[in-house]
Design a protein around this motif. Structure first.
Motif, short mmCIF file in Angstrom:
data_model
loop_
_atom_site.label_atom_id
_atom_site.label_comp_id
_atom_site.label_asym_id
_atom_site.label_seq_id
_atom_site.Cartn_x
_atom_site.Cartn_y
_atom_site.Cartn_z
N THR B 70 0.95 -0.81 -0.13
CA THR B 70 -0.39 -0.08 -0.02
C THR B 70 0.68 1.39 -0.04
O THR B 70 0.76 2.38 -0.44
CB THR B 70 -0.84 -0.16 0.95
OG1 THR B 70 -1.81 -0.83 1.02
CG2 THR B 70 -1.68 1.14 1.09
N GLN B 71 1.99 1.37 0.77
CA GLN B 71 3.21 1.95 0.93
C GLN B 71 3.18 2.64 -0.76
O GLN B 71 2.96 3.77 -0.95
CB GLN B 71 4.21 1.86 1.58
CG GLN B 71 3.43 2.39 3.46
CD GLN B 71 4.83 2.38 4.26
OE1 GLN B 71 5.48 1.96 4.27
NE2 GLN B 71 3.65 3.15 5.52
N LEU B 72 3.70 1.49 -0.95
CA LEU B 72 4.79 1.56 -2.23
C LEU B 72 3.43 2.18 -3.75
O LEU B 72 4.12 3.23 -4.34
CB LEU B 72 4.79 -0.28 -2.62
CG LEU B 72 5.52 -0.07 -4.09
CD1 LEU B 72 7.20 0.37 -3.76
CD2 LEU B 72 5.88 -1.31 -5.04
N VAL B 73 2.76 2.00 -3.66
CA VAL B 73 1.42 2.54 -4.76
C VAL B 73 1.30 4.14 -4.21
O VAL B 73 1.45 4.89 -5.35
CB VAL B 73 0.35 1.36 -4.22
CG1 VAL B 73 -1.03 2.58 -5.64
CG2 VAL B 73 0.39 0.20 -5.01
N TYR B 74 1.06 4.08 -2.88
CA TYR B 74 0.83 6.21 -2.63
C TYR B 74 2.14 6.78 -2.44
O TYR B 74 1.58 8.22 -3.14
CB TYR B 74 0.07 5.68 -0.77
CG TYR B 74 -1.72 5.52 -0.33
CD1 TYR B 74 -2.23 6.23 -1.11
CD2 TYR B 74 -1.97 4.64 -0.91
CE1 TYR B 74 -3.43 6.55 -1.21
CE2 TYR B 74 -3.48 3.93 -0.84
CZ TYR B 74 -3.84 5.50 -0.71
OH TYR B 74 -5.26 5.03 -0.18
N GLY B 75 3.23 6.02 -2.52
CA GLY B 75 4.07 6.76 -2.74
C GLY B 75 4.32 6.43 -4.02
O GLY B 75 5.54 8.08 -4.16
N THR B 76 3.74 6.56 -5.33
CA THR B 76 4.10 6.73 -6.62
C THR B 76 3.78 7.78 -6.59
O THR B 76 4.76 8.95 -6.67
CB THR B 76 3.25 5.89 -7.68
OG1 THR B 76 3.31 4.22 -7.07
CG2 THR B 76 3.59 5.98 -9.05
N ARG B 77 2.94 9.07 -6.27
CA ARG B 77 2.16 9.86 -6.06
C ARG B 77 3.51 10.84 -5.68
O ARG B 77 3.79 11.78 -6.89
CB ARG B 77 1.22 10.52 -4.70
CG ARG B 77 -0.82 9.45 -5.50
CD ARG B 77 -1.41 9.71 -4.81
NE ARG B 77 -2.85 9.54 -4.93
CZ ARG B 77 -3.56 9.18 -4.45
NH1 ARG B 77 -4.07 9.75 -3.36
NH2 ARG B 77 -4.70 9.00 -4.79
N SER B 78 4.07 10.77 -4.91
CA SER B 78 5.01 11.92 -3.64
C SER B 78 5.94 11.77 -4.69
O SER B 78 6.79 12.68 -5.58
CB SER B 78 5.55 11.12 -2.74
OG SER B 78 7.08 12.35 -2.60
N SER B 79 6.93 10.51 -5.94
CA SER B 79 7.61 10.60 -5.81
C SER B 79 7.27 11.33 -7.89
O SER B 79 8.32 11.55 -7.95
CB SER B 79 8.50 9.10 -6.59
OG SER B 79 8.54 8.23 -5.21
N LEU B 80 6.43 10.43 -8.31
CA LEU B 80 6.02 11.11 -9.71
C LEU B 80 5.72 12.86 -9.55
O LEU B 80 6.77 13.65 -10.39
CB LEU B 80 4.29 11.40 -10.06
CG LEU B 80 4.22 9.91 -10.94
CD1 LEU B 80 3.42 8.93 -11.05
CD2 LEU B 80 5.38 9.58 -11.99
N GLU B 81 5.01 13.51 -7.67
CA GLU B 81 5.23 14.84 -7.83
C GLU B 81 6.54 15.70 -7.34
O GLU B 81 6.15 16.76 -8.52
CB GLU B 81 4.55 14.55 -6.14
CG GLU B 81 3.60 16.15 -6.26
CD GLU B 81 2.97 16.24 -4.96
OE1 GLU B 81 1.78 15.73 -4.91
OE2 GLU B 81 3.41 16.62 -3.94
N VAL B 82 7.55 15.07 -7.44
CA VAL B 82 8.66 15.72 -7.24
C VAL B 82 9.70 15.80 -8.20
O VAL B 82 10.19 16.82 -9.05
CB VAL B 82 9.73 15.05 -5.76
CG1 VAL B 82 10.73 15.61 -6.02
CG2 VAL B 82 9.04 14.94 -4.78
N GLY B 83 9.74 14.58 -8.91
CA GLY B 83 10.00 14.33 -10.57
C GLY B 83 9.60 15.22 -11.39
O GLY B 83 10.33 15.98 -11.76
N PHE B 84 8.42 15.05 -11.67
CA PHE B 84 8.16 16.23 -12.59
C PHE B 84 7.91 17.43 -12.15
O PHE B 84 8.02 18.53 -12.64
CB PHE B 84 6.34 15.96 -12.96
CG PHE B 84 7.05 15.05 -13.59
CD1 PHE B 84 6.38 14.64 -15.01
CD2 PHE B 84 6.32 13.59 -13.42
CE1 PHE B 84 7.06 13.65 -16.52
CE2 PHE B 84 6.50 11.98 -14.25
CZ PHE B 84 6.40 12.43 -15.29
N ALA B 85 7.50 18.02 -10.51
CA ALA B 85 8.03 19.01 -10.08
C ALA B 85 9.36 20.30 -10.58
O ALA B 85 9.44 21.06 -11.32
CB ALA B 85 7.19 19.20 -8.56
#
Lengths: 331, 283
Positions: B70-85
């Motif tokens: 569950t943490q891994l799937v939710y972690g996708t949000r933060s990682s995509l966010e930081v990477g793209f921003a």
């Protein structure tokens, strides 16, 4: 000559701005880290007023004007006087750096050279046999390895080779029951402990050199002089090494010289995973303990090393590439 | 709709880039659908701690008894966010500095190029660590800021070089005679002609942002309470996941970072081929 003068001027200017940045950072940050730092130091007692003054100067909380502090800061740098480490009290910052630097220079230095040589050779092969199974497999593997977090690869290696199969030690730079000395037993232990960190750095850095060299080589193989070499009937080997690779390697030489400068900063994250007693680990400890004197000094050393390496790269380029030499003289 | 298709078409035509595009799209979908495809809440601490992988917990549980999958799937949000921003911001800064420096030879160019060189030379990770260490607040915004500040220089240098060659073209002269402002010429006339280079700069910046964010979070310089792949590795390292044989917890977050990074690099192949015809397959 003019080119070198201009480069030297840029070198000094870059050094000056990096060191000044290092001076300004703690002064610009909100929340005054220096006050926190000083309070912690006072908690440790046994600090002479002179030592406290030195810290104040470095972090910018003395009553003197910023200008006076700046002069004092430069004075300290020329005397290599970076004060006392908070984490490793009562040792001086320079003492701690002197302890850590040889470890990093040996481990990262050797792996950087190895990685450059191997990566370049693989790049030449891949470009020469472009489209073969060798090229496709090597290039796609390296595309993957060059974009994974190298500290993660280190973690996986430790797990597989130290935890599941007990082939290598889990952490440290040498066996814990030993004290550093120049005996064969100690050197053996140090080498044994460095194999796994070296391997992980090698695997994750090879890809960069290989991909770059392959790209340069592909461009070089399309040049007219390669066609000429073919027309002259030279051997394939001569064309690949003597004609294409010699030109393709030039941009990589700059990168190589620069990466030698990065050696000083160590592979911070890998050293952390292995608790390897080098500069990266020291920087991490300094940061996590908010040891600003140590942090500043390490950052300074890293910057000086990289700027110097950059300068060497420029000189090497002039020596190797007649086009730059001629261009520089006419410009 | 057709605009979207045209944007993605070059990535779809190149086989490698297509793989990359599909991986990125899957990750975006996982980030959006996180509550649907995970059985638990990422902050639910009601499970036994340090379980190995099982049918209930595909990747095991953490030291606090959270479900790793569950943490891994939710972690996708933060990682995509930081990477793209961070990727977008670094590219924007690179565009601004690179384009202006390239268009205005003389003093402006000298000063901006010098600034670019200084940031190129100063080693990125140590500078990021130092910046993050001095900052009083931790979190994704800080990480985005730090990566942007340290990551724009390479793009700026490449873009500047391109502008200096485009500057002398006739259409630029025409725009100048028509009385267009400098900003308009640079961004409306010149930039569209080097869009593939801008895309390559963005993809490169996003890859290094994702890797840098993971590194900073692994060092504990992120907000340890935010779910992200780097933070997961930080907790795995600091709770001895290694010595307890929690391989899935160690493996999964790093693998996702690597997959996302590789996907973006693969997409870059398509852009490279547009920009450099020599890399195109023969025949």
């Amino acid at each position: 000559m003019r080119y070198l003068l201009r480069r030297s001027f840029m070198l000094l200017l870059t050094l000056w701005s990096a060191i000044t940045l290092n001076f300004l950072l703690p002064r610009l940050m909100p929340g005054n880290p220096a006050e926190v730092m000083l309070a912690k130091f006072k908690g440790k007692g046994t600090m002479g007023p002179q030592a406290i003054h030195a810290i104040k100067v470095m972090l910018g909380i003395s009553n003197e004007s910023v200008w006076q502090q700046y002069v004092q800061y430069w004075d300290n740098i020329f005397h290599l006087n970076f004060g006392i480490s908070y984490t490793y009290f009562p040792y001086s910052v320079m003492h701690m750096i002197a302890q850590a630097l040889p470890w990093t220079l040996a481990l990262i230095g050797v792996t950087t050279v190895l990685s450059f040589v191997l990566g370049t050779l693989l790049g030449i092969w891949a470009a020469w046999w472009r489209g073969s199974w060798f090229d496709l497999s090597v290039t796609s593997v390296f595309t993957f390895t060059s974009s994974f977090p190298y500290f993660w690869f280190a973690l996986i290696c430790v797990f597989l080779l130290s935890f599941v199969v007990h082939v290598f030690p889990i952490s440290g730079g040498y066996a814990t029951y030993m004290t550093p000395n120049w005996s064969w037993a100690f050197l053996g232990s140090a080498v044994y402990h460095s194999i796994l960190p070296a391997f992980t750095i090698l695997v994750s850095s090879l890809g960069g050199w290989q991909l770059q060299m392959r790209n340069n080589m592909i461009t070089a193989l399309n040049e007219d002089y390669v066609v000429l070499a073919r027309a002259k009937g030279l051997s394939e080997r001569m064309i690949a090494i003597g004609y294409a690779a010699r030109n393709a390697i030039l941009p990589n030489m700059t990168g190589f010289a620069m990466s030698l400068g990065f050696v000083v900063s160590g592979a911070i994250l890998v050293e952390l995973v292995f608790a390897y007693p080098g500069m990266g680990d020291l920087l991490y400890n300094a940061v996590s303990n908010e040891d600003y004197p140590l942090m500043q000094a390490i950052f300074l050393m890293i910057v000086v090393a990289v700027v110097a390496a950059n300068f060497v790269a420029d000189i090497v380029n002039v020596l190797l590439d007649p086009r730059i030499r001629r261009g520089a003289e006419t410009a | 709709m057709s605009a979207v298709i045209r944007l993605f078409l070059p990535f779809w035509r190149n086989k490698l880039a297509r793989v990359g595009l599909i991986v990125v799209l899957i990750m975006v979908a996982a980030a959006l659908l996180a509550p649907v495809i995970t059985p638990y809440s990422p902050n639910d601490t009601n499970f036994p701690a340090m379980l190995g992988p099982s049918w209930q917990h595909w990747l095991g549980t953490t030291q606090n008894g959270q479900d790793v999958y569950t943490q891994l799937v939710y972690g996708t949000r933060s990682s995509l966010e930081v990477g793209f921003a961070a990727g977008i911001l670094a590219t924007a800064l690179a565009l601004l500095i690179g384009l202006v420096a390239g268009y205005l030879p003389g003093l402006v160019d000298e000063v901006l190029s010098y600034l670019t060189n200084v940031f190129l030379v100063i080693p990125g990770l140590p500078l990021m660590i130092i910046l993050a260490a001095y900052a009083p607040v931790k979190g994704n915004l800080l990480i985005i800021f730090v990566i942007t500040v340290t990551g724009w220089a390479w793009g700026a240098r490449v873009l500047r070089a391109q502008v200096t060659t485009l500057r002398a073209r006739d259409y630029v002269a025409a725009a100048r005679f028509a009385g267009d402002s400098m900003m308009r010429i640079v961004f409306r006339e010149i930039m569209p002609n080097m869009i593939s280079l801008v895309a390559a700069t963005f993809l490169g910046a996003a890859v290094s942002a994702i890797l840098a964010a993971a590194g900073l979070q692994f060092l504990g310089l992120g907000d340890p309470s935010i779910n992200s792949w780097g933070t997961m590795l930080y907790w795995a390292q600091n709770s001895g996941a290694l010595l307890q044989g929690q391989w899935a917890w160690l493996f999964a977050p790093g693998f996702c970072i690597a997959a996302l990074g590789t996907a973006l690099v693969l997409m870059n192949f398509a852009v490279d081929e547009l920009a450099n015809p020599r890399l195109r397959k023969k025949g």
